[in-house]
Design an enzyme around this catalytic site. Structure first.
Site, PDB file in Angstrom:
ATOM      1  N   GLY A  28     -59.419 -13.532  26.617  1.00 49.18           N
ATOM      2  CA  GLY A  28     -60.463 -12.783  27.312  1.00 49.18           C
ATOM      3  C   GLY A  28     -61.142 -11.700  26.489  1.00 49.18           C
ATOM      4  O   GLY A  28     -61.976 -10.970  27.005  1.00 49.18           O
ATOM      5  N   SER A  56     -28.535   2.888  -1.102  1.00 50.47           N
ATOM      6  CA  SER A  56     -29.092   2.612   0.222  1.00 50.47           C
ATOM      7  C   SER A  56     -30.455   3.302   0.280  1.00 50.47           C
ATOM      8  O   SER A  56     -30.537   4.524   0.119  1.00 50.47           O
ATOM      9  CB  SER A  56     -28.167   3.149   1.311  1.00 50.47           C
ATOM     10  OG  SER A  56     -28.778   2.949   2.562  1.00 50.47           O
TER      11      SER A  56
END
Ligand code: PEP
Ligand code: MG
Length: 923
Positions: free
Chosen positions: A126, A810
């Site tokens: 739409g 890390s």
């Protein structure tokens, strides 16, 4: 809906190539043969590719042609003009269409009428424009009347065309036409459109033509070819309308890809009672149940079903009304599902008992349905487990974890009304009637329920923020239902008894009148709506993970678990969680995390009764007092670590030494000043006043201009090594205890914010000294690692050196993003919206990794680290560890694991599996 990831940041569609001579721009389909196929979505858009595929499969598809996305890009490249060569090609294809349809443009006996529809690679329901009944004019309308013996139908089609053309092409507001239509109805004393007869509709047509003349300053074009050219260009243009742009922003669809345009022979579902139109799914898109599912309207055009203006009938009733067409539809859609090996979402029209397929595509589904369907398709042997893994969007799994109502609480309130259960989930919120209000109130921290007669594409921003969407009209495939489902937003639609007064901002529901701001709740799985606020409770999956429900009792848990077990078989990346407390660690383990990637020890300092001890430690002005306070913290931290280790059942646990600036543990300077002023006004003296003054003095001492760049992370450990000592002791004592109890532990001690290898060397010396001491005292040895976070750009750039001292890396992508972009992670909210609006940023770099920039540092840090230590363990613990597109990148870079919040673990497991499967497909 699928989140389409992209890094594209440009504004208008761009053509990659210039326009070479004899490049093909338009693809024909008709009479059992098409020039395209399903693999050509980039060029033909989803709709065009599937129309071609269906045509090739000899399904009844009205003939037509697809003007490719290349043509759209050429249109924008040439300053919004279609190059002459493409126009020529269109004329040639039009000739073929005339031959295939045995009709011709403008013919006074058998006129060709076409629809002109957008169709991009990714479905944008739409958001762009469509024009139907093109080819009608003062002459052909009479031919249509003669052909159908239905003057009412012919003139109704004509007035619809003028209205759509006037609005889409000539940009005349819809209301101008609606106003005229209402006037004719008033004059004729009728209420509904279908009551208007041919004469009335001729009057409407005349009035609409006058609207065009006065508002657009030109006559409504009578020449079909002009109509076609103008409509084609308007559909291209609609790629750039504000709601389409907003939709692309939300779903991260690239701006430059453009839309295709499908021109297709019209078939009519509104010629009378032997015609109709409908939409459907081969399975239930909300629950995933294997049932033929959909809705239809007799004597209607397709737009009537999706626009939510009339509430359609359930598709099973079609069997009684038109048994032949129904049987054929069932056969075709079953074939389509087998062919595409996925749930299909289809559109059809029946013209005088003859069935035509207008569209088929993979059906959008809720997260719940996605898991149900994927596991069912494997059971039905339509797909293999690894296909099932690829079929479910990782994000969909988080929908399955969203709260549900507590059944007891829910039962307490009477059902006020019932609507269609368009998208499952429990929603409770304060009523608002406009999308703008929804956004405004949400910004103020309220939970809102967006209540609308029907939603329109312009409501997208309000739908995005609301807890739930409730509409009075429309069916399961109305705009609200489709968009709600793909957003994973609880939605109930077509609750016909709602009386909404948008002007007065009230809604009447079940005998009560609610004003804006009052509470309303609904269950998106049943469609029941209730007045009031209802507490929600964890989903079944959370209940199983929490141990409140037995896994065997929950079908959805079993399927969820099955899917993730398949995912685990193919993924390469390990999945860990960021957790600081034993209960969080247990949840993470329950979700399948096999390790903790980040335990933020400072979060433990905020535990009950601990802050005063932490403050004593900070206030100490000599090492002896500081050590005394740390000695009090030691047993508490040891207890925490013991619990977290135990919850991980022998999987590694990364514990980070203290990170934030110390002032974060102290009261705010302003609050202390106010307290002291009050005490002074009351004439108070004594130790409590003295204590406050000391606190204020220390707060002032600790004040920093840029705390994020200040005395934090490894810098704290260097200036107060006794903190690192205490934390190491707590970690090792807990680990030794568990080892003595015969349990496996793998502690990984992590030093934050390292930018220089010497910082790490300094702290590593402290850690190893204390660890040796503890192990000697405890007479037991524990294998432990010492590593570092890579979150300062210098750490990444010098990673080869840093790796000499580190057992693992890390990546702290939160700080790494902050320090690479120079965007404060706490202040980006002030300007992120503007950056996204101007397409400077496609997405929030703190949510999804900036691959071109920060990603380069990640890649370089990993490569350099492994140059020094080939088997260096590398992972990530920033927020990006739970983001699917970032996970794909980490997989490619060769990380060992990602670590994310416990509730993201299922998403990460699935995303990691998809990354591995995609990588495999490339190798
Ligand atoms: C990081 O910076 O990515 C990180 C995980 O640490 P924190 O968010 O605690 O700064
Ligand atoms: Mg950090």
């Amino acid at each position: 809906m699928a989140k389409k990831k992209t890094t594209a940041k440009s504004q208008a569609p761009r053509s990659k190539r210039s326009t070479p001579a004899r490049h093909k721009f338009i693809y024909f389909f008709g009479a059992g043969k098409a020039e395209g196929d399903r693999t050509m979505r980039d060029l033909l858009g989803g709709k065009g590719a599937n129309l071609a595929e269906m045509t090739n499969a000899s399904l009844p598809v009205p003939p037509g042609f697809t003007i490719s996305t290349d043509a759209c890009r050429a249109y924008f490249d040439q300053g919004r003009k279609v190059p002459a060569a493409i126009d020529q090609e269109m004329l040639a294809q039009l000739k073929r269409l005339e031959a295939a349809s045995k009709a011709s443009f403008g013919s006074s006996s058998n006129p060709l009428l076409v629809s002109v529809r957008s169709g991009a690679k990714f479905s944008m329901p739409g958001m762009m424009d469509t024009i139907l009944n093109l080819g009608l004019n003062d002459v052909t309308v009479e031919a249509l009347k003669a052909r159908t013996s239905n003057g009412r139908f012919a003139y109704d089609s004509y007035r619809r065309f003028i209205q759509m053309f006037g609005n889409v092409v000539l940009e005349i507001p819809k209301e101008e036409f609606e106003h005229e239509l209402a006037a004719v109805k008033r004059e004729r004393g009728v209420k509904e459109d279908p009551e208007l007869n041919e004469t009335a509709l001729r009057d409407v047509v005349d009035r609409f033509k006058r609207v065009v003349r006065s508002k657009a300053g030109r006559d409504f074009p009578q020449e079909p070819l002009d109509q076609l050219r103008l409509s084609r260009d308007a559909v291209f243009r609609s790629w750039q309308n504000p709601r389409a742009k907003e939709y692309r922003r939300i779903y991260e669809i690239p701006d430059h890809i453009g839309t295709a345009v499908n021109v297709q022979m019209m078939v009519f579902g509104n010629t009378g009672d032997r015609s109709g139109t409908g939409v459907g799914f081969t399975r239930n898109p909300a629950t995933g149940a294997k049932e033929f599912y959909g809705e239809f309207l007799i004597n209607a055009q397709g737009e009537d079903v999706v626009a939510g203006i009339r509430t359609p009938r359930p598709i099973r009733e079609l069997e009684t009304v038109m048994p032949h067409a129904y049987k054929q539809l069932r056969q075709i859609t079953t074939r389509l599902e087998k062919h595409y090996r996925d749930i299909q979402d289809f559109e059809f029209t029946i013209q005088e008992d003859e069935l035509f397929m207008l569209q088929t595509r993979s059906g959008k589904r809720t997260g719940y349905a996605a898991v149900m369907i994927a596991t069912d398709l494997v059971a039905e042997k339509l797909v293999a487990p690894k296909d099932a893994v690829m079929m479910v969007e990782p994000e969909a799994l988080s929908q399955l974890l969203s709260p549900i109502f507590d059944p007891a609480e829910w039962k307490r309130l009477p059902v006020a009304t019932k609507g269609l259960p368009a998208s499952p989930g429990a929603a409770s919120g304060q009523v608002v009637f406009t999308a703008d209000h929804a956004v405004e109130w949400t910004r103020q921290g309220k939970s809102v329920m967006l209540v609308r007669k029907e939603t329109v594409p312009d409501d997208i921003h309000g739908m995005f923020v609301a807890q739930g969407i409730l509409t009075a009209t429309g069916g399961m495939t109305s705009h609200a239902a489709v968009v709600g489902r793909q957003m994973g937003k609880p939605s109930v639609v077509g609750a016909g008894s709602l009386e909404i007064n948008e002007h007065a901002k009230t809604v009447r529901v079940g005998g009560a009148t609610l004003k804006e701001g009052e509470w309303l709740s609904f269950d998106g799985l049943t469609g029941e709506v209730k007045v009031g606020q209802v507490a929600t409770k964890p989903s079944e999956i959370i209940q199983v993970v929490n141990g409140q429900m037995k896994a065997e009792k929950s079908d959805i848990f079993k399927r969820f678990n099955q899917l993730l077990t398949w995912a685990d078989k193919v993924r390469r990346l390990g999945i860990r969680a960021n957790a600081d407390q034993p209960d969080q660690a247990e949840i993470a383990y329950g979700f399948g995390a096999r390790g903790i990637g980040l335990c933020r020890t400072e979060h433990m300092f905020f535990g009950e009764g601990r802050i005063p001890i932490v403050q004593r430690m900070i206030l100490a002005d000599n090492e002896k007092d500081r050590r005394a306070a740390l000695a009090e913290l030691l047993p508490l931290q040891r207890g925490d670590f013991y619990g977290v280790f135990k919850a991980m059942h022998g999987s590694p646990v990364t514990i980070r030494t203290i990170d934030p600036p110390l002032h974060e543990f102290l009261p705010k300077r302003e609050d202390l000043m106010v307290d002291l002023a009050r005490m002074d006004a009351k004439g108070e003296t004594g130790p409590s006043v003295e204590q406050k003054k000391r606190l204020l003095h220390r707060v002032e001492q600790l004040h920093e201009f840029n705390p994020m760049l200040g005395h934090r992370g490894v810098r704290l450990g260097i200036t107060y090594p006794e903190i690192t000592e205490m934390q190491t002791r707590a970690i090792l004592e807990a680990a030794c205890k568990l080892t003595k109890e015969g349990l496996k532990v793998v502690p990984e001690i992590m030093i934050p914010l390292v930018g220089d290898v010497r910082e790490l060397k300094d702290q590593k010396a402290v850690v190893t000294r204390v660890a040796e001491e503890v192990m000697k005292e405890q007479k037991v040895r524990v294998k432990y690692l010492v590593g570092t976070m890579i979150e300062v750009p210098r750490g990444a750039v010098t990673a080869d050196e840093v790796a000499r001292e580190a057992d693992f890396f890390s990546f702290g992508t939160n700080d790494l993003t902050q320090l690479t972009y120079g965007f404060s992670r706490d202040d980006i909210g002030k300007f992120l919206g503007a950056y996204q609006d101007r397409r400077i940023l496609a997405k929030d770099p703190f949510a999804s990794l900036d691959i071109e920039g920060v990603g380069q540092l990640v890649e370089m840090g990993t490569r350099k680290g492994r140059q020094t230590k080939p088997d260096l363990k590398v992972g990530v613990c920033g927020e990006h560890g739970g983001d699917p597109s970032s996970i794909h990148f980490f997989d490619k870079v060769g990380f060992d694991y990602v670590s994310c919040s416990p509730y993201r673990v299922p998403v990460a497991r699935l995303a990691a599996a998809q990354a591995a499967l995609k990588q495999k497909a490339l190798d």
